[in-house]
Design a protein around this motif. Sequence first.
Motif, PDB file in Angstrom:
ATOM      1  N   CYS A   1       0.893  -1.191   0.143  1.00 49.06           N
ATOM      2  CA  CYS A   1       0.076  -0.125  -0.045  1.00 49.06           C
ATOM      3  C   CYS A   1       0.802   1.517   0.155  1.00 49.06           C
ATOM      4  N   THR A   2       0.284   2.387  -0.569  1.00 46.70           N
ATOM      5  CA  THR A   2       1.120   3.457  -0.554  1.00 46.70           C
ATOM      6  C   THR A   2       0.859   4.291   0.929  1.00 46.70           C
ATOM      7  N   ASN A   3       2.015   4.599   1.671  1.00 52.92           N
ATOM      8  CA  ASN A   3       1.811   5.206   2.687  1.00 52.92           C
ATOM      9  C   ASN A   3       1.876   6.645   2.488  1.00 52.92           C
ATOM     10  N   TRP A   4       1.161   7.291   3.374  1.00 51.25           N
ATOM     11  CA  TRP A   4       0.812   8.702   3.283  1.00 51.25           C
ATOM     12  C   TRP A   4       2.274   9.663   3.209  1.00 51.25           C
ATOM     13  N   THR A   5       3.349   9.114   3.963  1.00 51.49           N
ATOM     14  CA  THR A   5       4.719   9.722   3.890  1.00 51.49           C
ATOM     15  C   THR A   5       5.412   9.877   2.779  1.00 51.49           C
ATOM     16  N   GLU A   6       5.062   8.904   1.896  1.00 55.37           N
ATOM     17  CA  GLU A   6       5.676   8.995   0.356  1.00 55.37           C
ATOM     18  C   GLU A   6       5.342  10.040  -0.083  1.00 55.37           C
ATOM     19  N   LEU A   7       4.207  10.568   0.244  1.00 55.43           N
ATOM     20  CA  LEU A   7       3.995  12.020  -0.330  1.00 55.43           C
ATOM     21  C   LEU A   7       4.796  13.488  -0.135  1.00 55.43           C
ATOM     22  N   PHE A   8       5.304  13.169   1.122  1.00 53.14           N
ATOM     23  CA  PHE A   8       6.251  14.320   1.695  1.00 53.14           C
ATOM     24  C   PHE A   8       7.342  14.543   0.969  1.00 53.14           C
ATOM     25  N   LYS A   9       7.658  15.753   0.847  1.00 50.25           N
ATOM     26  CA  LYS A   9       8.990  16.201   0.546  1.00 50.25           C
ATOM     27  C   LYS A   9       9.453  17.529   1.080  1.00 50.25           C
ATOM     28  N   PRO A  10      10.825  17.790   1.154  1.00 47.54           N
ATOM     29  CA  PRO A  10      11.317  19.133   1.786  1.00 47.54           C
ATOM     30  C   PRO A  10      10.676  20.224   1.040  1.00 47.54           C
ATOM     31  N   LEU A  11      10.105  21.207   1.835  1.00 41.51           N
ATOM     32  CA  LEU A  11       9.440  22.534   1.449  1.00 41.51           C
ATOM     33  C   LEU A  11      10.465  23.427   0.696  1.00 41.51           C
ATOM     34  N   GLN A  12       9.988  23.885  -0.389  1.00 44.43           N
ATOM     35  CA  GLN A  12      10.783  25.004  -1.276  1.00 44.43           C
ATOM     36  C   GLN A  12      10.121  26.225  -0.894  1.00 44.43           C
ATOM     37  N   LYS A  13      10.983  27.364  -1.128  1.00 42.14           N
ATOM     38  CA  LYS A  13      10.399  28.781  -0.959  1.00 42.14           C
ATOM     39  C   LYS A  13       9.113  29.154  -1.987  1.00 42.14           C
TER      40      LYS A  13
END
Length: 602
Positions: free
Chosen positions: A149-161
């Motif tokens: 299953c696709t875990n929701w944390t796989e959607l997270f990435k470092p935020l850019q300006k």
Amino acid sequence: MEKATRLFDCMAVQAKAPLDDLLNAKVNGAWKSYSTQEVHDMIYQLSIALLDMGVSGGDGTTEGRDKIGLISPGRPEWLITDLAVQQIGAVLVPLYPNTNPKELEQILNEAEVKYVFVSNKELYDKVNEVHSKVPSLKAIFTFDLIEGCTNWTELFKPLQKKDRQNLIAVSNAISENDVTTIIYTSGTTGRPKGVMLTHKNILSNVMASGLVLNQIPIARKRALSFLPMNHIFEKMVTYIYFFFGYSIYYAESIDTIGVNLREVKPYLFTAVPRVLEKVFEKIIIEGKKLKGIKSKIFLWSIKIADQFEIDNKSIWYKIKLAIADKLVYSKWRKAIGGNVSAIIVGSSACPVRLEKIFTAAGIVILEGYGLTETSPVISVNHYQKSSRKFGTVGPLLSGVQVMIADDGEILCKGPGVMKGYYKNPGLTAEVMENGWFHTGDIGVLDQDSFLKITDRKKEIFKTSGGKYVAPTPIENKMKENYFIAQMIVIGSEKKFVTALIVPSYANLKPWCMQNNIPFSSNEQIIKDSRVIDLYYSIVDAFNLEFNHVEQVKKITLLTDEWSTDSGELTPTGKMKRKVITEKYHAEIEKMYLDELTEVPIL
């Protein structure tokens, strides 16, 4: 507090007074705390991910906004997802974890849900089962780590300006009048209806209700949460916590509430009346184990609590109350953590006896009233004695208007009244008239402007003799006896009133032992004439408080408690009367085999 116009404005408020334990939950058996900064970072990351996936507010209309489904018990991820969806202008469609597959498919299709977030494997499988039948659904994400299953944390990435700038531009365009969620009602009367609630709807309720909760004198703003988050009652209270600086701890499950209360030591929590009934049942069970003088003191303390009145000025009573508190009530408070000052109760009627007993014990019960369509609070009892009255659901919430129609129905107007039912203008028109929402409940405003609910408009029935009977007051009164766990009054188009009763087996078993009655099973014991006589004597005593036509003439005892899982109760604990009467049709008809003469109660 600066002026907030959208629910997600709570984040700006939190940033000014950050907490190390804003959200808390058990992970692998140990409490894990999420700080304000951690929570906000995850919200921003998920918001950006959703925007990258093409989720948007569309053309600004409710129909044009993308819908995101959410199916999970209460946990930090629930709120993080909710706030991430809010601040990009999409609409959250939260559902009960026990929604059956057919209803799930109907709701996902009606709302044209684009993505669904679920907590665990069981819920993933349930949604995946209907995935092919929901054309709009693109993907399912899980909070738990589940293979395949696709875990929701796989959607997270470092935020850019540039991500932050884009998000700010999107969120700035969201208005207080935009629909932020579609909450499907639990359906006591049929198929669930999608209630459209705007930021203004819910936020107006949050701020007015928050001022009521702020009256409670507590040393630490810490609350335990265990009611369904997709129900507007718990969701609205959660945003009170967010705006007013509370730390929220999520119970592991409904079965671990007692343990979690002792671990967290909260100062308040929300509950439905059935939770209080369960707590009191356990108190009675433990009390009956006592012997000699301890038993006498316990029984005396219950008697003192039963006599409690908010405005009792008797010095002698206060002395007895203080003694009972020192010897007994203090132990009750310790059993639920030791800090609880108040319990906010809603969803269904709370027996007055329970309100008195808990309040006498220093745990003030604040019963309120409202509906999903009113975001939800219409009225609520306050912590201040002058704004609290047993047997009522309190004074009207600030900004809310109530009018009692000619037939006794409660009509409501105010900023919390919904925008309407999703894709159902006809049904919306049925309940809205010149800005007044028709609640379907019957009630009165007393001389002090306290609201009292007397029944559901659709639940009042007429006997074959043409007399009207309101079942709810009868049921609520008789359930004050701790031998009765659940009860439904029957009598529509019948010559007399009867009732199905689910005994409180936790209290019945000790009574049977004391009276030398063997107890091998629920099925066996309810056939014993001595047990049947006990219940008839209880009902007979209460019948004296009702008119002849309202008096229960026959009863049938049932073996199994009604529950959400078995289908007799909604997820918020309300009885599904049609389901119960159909399920126990044979038992009901047996009580009416001879209607030529009324059978007098024993």
